[in-house]
Design an enzyme around this catalytic site. Structure first.
Site, PDB file in Angstrom:
ATOM      1  CE  LYS A  46     167.938  24.548  43.892  1.00 44.13           C
ATOM      2  NZ  LYS A  46     166.754  25.040  44.610  1.00 44.13           N
ATOM      3  CG  ASP A 105     164.119  28.699  25.980  1.00 45.35           C
ATOM      4  OD1 ASP A 105     163.328  28.520  25.325  1.00 45.35           O
ATOM      5  OD2 ASP A 105     163.957  29.649  26.996  1.00 45.35           O
ATOM      6  CG  PHE A 154     156.942  26.658  30.673  1.00 46.23           C
ATOM      7  CD1 PHE A 154     158.425  27.503  30.956  1.00 46.23           C
ATOM      8  CD2 PHE A 154     156.681  26.104  31.750  1.00 46.23           C
ATOM      9  CE1 PHE A 154     158.771  27.820  31.978  1.00 46.23           C
ATOM     10  CE2 PHE A 154     157.406  26.116  33.088  1.00 46.23           C
ATOM     11  CZ  PHE A 154     158.466  26.747  33.076  1.00 46.23           C
ATOM     12  CG  ASP A 161     161.690  24.771  38.418  1.00 51.32           C
ATOM     13  OD1 ASP A 161     162.348  24.846  37.286  1.00 51.32           O
ATOM     14  OD2 ASP A 161     161.771  25.804  39.128  1.00 51.32           O
ATOM     15  NE  ARG A 167     163.836  22.073  40.789  1.00 50.17           N
ATOM     16  CZ  ARG A 167     164.102  22.570  39.762  1.00 50.17           C
ATOM     17  NH1 ARG A 167     164.450  22.201  38.688  1.00 50.17           N
ATOM     18  NH2 ARG A 167     164.473  23.941  40.195  1.00 50.17           N
TER      19      ARG A 167
HETATM   20  P1  IMP Z   1     168.429  29.310  28.146  1.00 53.59           P
HETATM   21  O1  IMP Z   1     169.517  29.816  28.753  1.00 53.59           O
HETATM   22  O2  IMP Z   1     167.387  30.124  27.796  1.00 53.59           O
HETATM   23  O3  IMP Z   1     168.863  28.320  26.982  1.00 53.59           O
HETATM   24  O4  IMP Z   1     167.701  28.354  29.416  1.00 53.59           O
HETATM   25  C1  IMP Z   1     168.171  27.137  29.961  1.00 53.59           C
HETATM   26  C2  IMP Z   1     167.297  27.221  31.330  1.00 53.59           C
HETATM   27  O5  IMP Z   1     166.159  27.807  31.556  1.00 53.59           O
HETATM   28  C3  IMP Z   1     167.234  25.847  31.485  1.00 53.59           C
HETATM   29  O6  IMP Z   1     168.336  24.974  31.961  1.00 53.59           O
HETATM   30  C4  IMP Z   1     166.082  25.640  32.526  1.00 53.59           C
HETATM   31  O7  IMP Z   1     166.764  25.666  33.859  1.00 53.59           O
HETATM   32  C5  IMP Z   1     165.298  26.806  32.220  1.00 53.59           C
HETATM   33  N1  IMP Z   1     164.193  26.557  31.375  1.00 53.59           N
HETATM   34  C6  IMP Z   1     164.170  26.931  30.108  1.00 53.59           C
HETATM   35  N2  IMP Z   1     162.840  26.617  29.382  1.00 53.59           N
HETATM   36  C7  IMP Z   1     162.339  25.746  30.619  1.00 53.59           C
HETATM   37  C8  IMP Z   1     160.924  25.374  30.639  1.00 53.59           C
HETATM   38  O8  IMP Z   1     160.220  25.055  29.528  1.00 53.59           O
HETATM   39  N3  IMP Z   1     160.472  24.636  31.866  1.00 53.59           N
HETATM   40  C9  IMP Z   1     161.490  24.693  33.181  1.00 53.59           C
HETATM   41  N4  IMP Z   1     162.755  25.313  32.782  1.00 53.59           N
HETATM   42  C10 IMP Z   1     163.129  25.852  31.589  1.00 53.59           C
END
Ligand code: IMP
Length: 200
Positions: A46, A105, A154, A161, A167
């Site tokens: 979302k 991330d 974070f 969120d 959000r």
């Molecule tokens: P990745 O697969 O580890 O790159 O994660 C990506 C997803 O994790 C993003 O699309 C977010 O939904 C969630 N996410 C990663 N870091 C954060 C953060 O610091 N705050 C909120 N959501 C996060």
């Protein structure tokens, strides 16, 4: 990028900075695709919806929007094992496709998504992310457009969120005390919404 000290969360990216950078990204994307046949923006539910809403209004092109939802298998967050919870309604074959992400991330989600969408035969496939936390990358992923690189902290707000909360905060805040937030998910409410309250 500013960081105003403020406990337990501090401002990382202001509304003005977001607005300015998203306008630039929209102009860059419009210029890159101006000779194409329209663009399909794929938003990840979302978190990216708020960014996508501003970005696509800044992109003066024929843009069609569709959404996907992806989730990690529970307990397997960093394994790269993800599944599609909601798939696209649009056919991507032969089209210019732009994935719209809120934050990259580890890169696991985006890596999965890029492989999945590539297999459907788009004419081109690129990604725009609002935030890039490159320090935590596990798998290298291509990011053709990126709004802001952020430190290893974070973040919440502007679509991002914590347990579904925050959000709707209009700016991006760095959470300085994550363990306290884990214990008390509503912790940031007074500092983030209180300042907008007329009741004081
Ligand atoms: P990745 O697969 O580890 O790159 O994660 C990506 C997803 O994790 C993003 O699309 C977010 O939904 C969630 N996410 C990663 N870091 C954060 C953060 O610091 N705050 C909120 N959501 C996060």
């Amino acid at each position: 990028m500013t960081a105003t000290p403020r406990e337990p969360a501090s401002l990382l990216i202001s509304g003005e900075q977001l607005k300015g950078r998203i306008k630039e990204l929209g102009a860059e994307i419009a210029a890159d695709y101006e000779d194409g046949d329209g663009l399909l923006m794929v938003g990840l539910l979302k978190g990216s919806t708020y960014f996508l809403a501003d970005l696509f209004r800044s992109t003066e092109l024929d843009v069609v929007v569709d959404f996907m939802a992806i989730s990690s298998y529970s307990g397997d967050e960093h394994s790269g094992v993800v599944r599609i919870v909601k798939d696209l309604e649009e056919d991507v074959s032969g089209r210019d496709v732009l994935i719209v992400e809120d934050i990259v991330d580890t890169g696991l989600t985006l890596n999965y998504l890029r492989r999945n969408l590539s297999a459907r035969g788009p004419r081109s496939l690129k990604t725009v992310t609002l935030l890039d936390r490159a320090a935590r990358r596990i798998i290298p992923v291509e990011l053709e457009y990126s709004g802001f690189e952020i430190p290893d902290v974070f973040v919440i707000g502007y679509g991002l969120d914590f347990q579904g909360l925050y959000r709707n905060v209009g700016e991006i805040f760095a959470v300085r005390d994550l363990p306290r937030l884990v214990n008390d998910p509503g912790l940031l409410r007074p500092s983030l919404f209180g300042k907008r309250s007329r009741r004081g």
